[in-house]
Design a protein around this motif. Sequence first.
Motif, PDB file in Angstrom:
ATOM      1  N   GLU A 158       0.877  -1.144  -0.060  1.00 19.45           N
ATOM      2  CA  GLU A 158       0.113  -0.141   0.097  1.00 19.45           C
ATOM      3  C   GLU A 158       0.847   1.149  -0.034  1.00 19.45           C
ATOM      4  O   GLU A 158       0.565   2.205  -0.720  1.00 19.45           O
ATOM      5  CB  GLU A 158      -0.907   0.010   1.343  1.00 19.45           C
ATOM      6  CG  GLU A 158      -2.142  -1.179   1.199  1.00 19.45           C
ATOM      7  CD  GLU A 158      -3.059  -0.937   2.453  1.00 19.45           C
ATOM      8  OE1 GLU A 158      -2.600  -0.251   3.299  1.00 19.45           O
ATOM      9  OE2 GLU A 158      -3.935  -1.722   2.437  1.00 19.45           O
ATOM     10  N   THR A 162       0.960   4.218  -2.876  1.00 19.62           N
ATOM     11  CA  THR A 162       0.732   5.229  -2.497  1.00 19.62           C
ATOM     12  C   THR A 162       1.733   6.445  -3.038  1.00 19.62           C
ATOM     13  O   THR A 162       1.465   7.323  -3.737  1.00 19.62           O
ATOM     14  CB  THR A 162       0.698   5.774  -1.000  1.00 19.62           C
ATOM     15  OG1 THR A 162      -0.366   4.963  -0.300  1.00 19.62           O
ATOM     16  CG2 THR A 162       0.503   7.197  -0.702  1.00 19.62           C
ATOM     17  N   ARG A 216       1.339  13.170   0.559  1.00 17.02           N
ATOM     18  CA  ARG A 216       0.396  12.025   0.323  1.00 17.02           C
ATOM     19  C   ARG A 216       0.649  11.033   1.218  1.00 17.02           C
ATOM     20  O   ARG A 216      -0.131  10.194   1.879  1.00 17.02           O
ATOM     21  CB  ARG A 216       0.557  11.465  -1.155  1.00 17.02           C
ATOM     22  CG  ARG A 216       0.205  12.132  -2.269  1.00 17.02           C
ATOM     23  CD  ARG A 216      -1.357  12.167  -2.357  1.00 17.02           C
ATOM     24  NE  ARG A 216      -1.658  10.799  -2.646  1.00 17.02           N
ATOM     25  CZ  ARG A 216      -1.932  10.595  -3.825  1.00 17.02           C
ATOM     26  NH1 ARG A 216      -1.609  11.391  -4.941  1.00 17.02           N
ATOM     27  NH2 ARG A 216      -2.659   9.274  -4.148  1.00 17.02           N
ATOM     28  N   TYR A 220      -1.744   9.077   4.097  1.00 15.78           N
ATOM     29  CA  TYR A 220      -1.832   7.739   4.275  1.00 15.78           C
ATOM     30  C   TYR A 220      -1.549   7.431   5.928  1.00 15.78           C
ATOM     31  O   TYR A 220      -2.311   6.458   6.235  1.00 15.78           O
ATOM     32  CB  TYR A 220      -0.863   6.976   3.406  1.00 15.78           C
ATOM     33  CG  TYR A 220      -0.899   5.595   3.902  1.00 15.78           C
ATOM     34  CD1 TYR A 220      -1.859   4.524   3.146  1.00 15.78           C
ATOM     35  CD2 TYR A 220       0.362   4.915   4.464  1.00 15.78           C
ATOM     36  CE1 TYR A 220      -1.677   3.348   3.416  1.00 15.78           C
ATOM     37  CE2 TYR A 220       0.379   3.640   4.726  1.00 15.78           C
ATOM     38  CZ  TYR A 220      -0.930   2.671   4.058  1.00 15.78           C
ATOM     39  OH  TYR A 220      -0.698   1.296   4.367  1.00 15.78           O
TER      40      TYR A 220
END
Length: 232
Positions: A158, A162, A216, A220
């Motif tokens: 993940e 991202t 970003r 997350y």
Amino acid sequence: MAVEVVVEAAPGGAIQTDAPLIDAELAGRLRGGDEKAFAELLDGWSQAMLRVARGYVSSDQTAEDVVQETWLAVIRGIDRFEGRSSLRTWVYRILVNIAKAHRARDSRTVPWPALAEDDTAPTVDRGRFQSADEPYPGHWRRFPMVWPSPETDVVAHEVRDTIEAAVAELPQRQRLVLTLRDMHGYSAVEVCEILEVSPQNQRVLLHRARAAVRARLEEYFGRPSTGGGEAR
């Protein structure tokens, strides 16, 4: 001043990209038809070249065509390499010129939003730094927390997704600078020569790109990061 390409001859004549070798020697091997030398460069540089090409053209297939055309041009033109820059920079300049030619053809038929990119977008919120009347102007107001290390393969995947998504959304020049500097370890001097940007512009582009990716990741992880580090 010419930048020395970072390659070396390993036992058996293999070429690696992590130690110095005089460009003239490598160019001589290529001129002499050393297939192993060419194969090593092909394997070592093509992935980064593909990323750079994709920053100029509108599809993965076109980027692959650009890289292929570049290597063909290198084979045909190696006798013209004069060592005024590193061999790697010379190869990348060929790549960029071919990519620009493809982009020019593409732009006649499809929109190209990257041509109108805005490099003036804000980076890190100024409120996160101390002001001029505080004890340490320009320093973090609250030192960022360290991001947790991914504890599972799922989380690690993940995080990679991202980062890749953030990089893909960067304006063209920011994406190219970040790709070369942080993903493939090219020096600031090489990036300036390859992309034909000034050292100051390179630093600004790198800082903005790192800030965008960091933002970003902050989103997350749900908390402030350690920062992207100063661009050099």
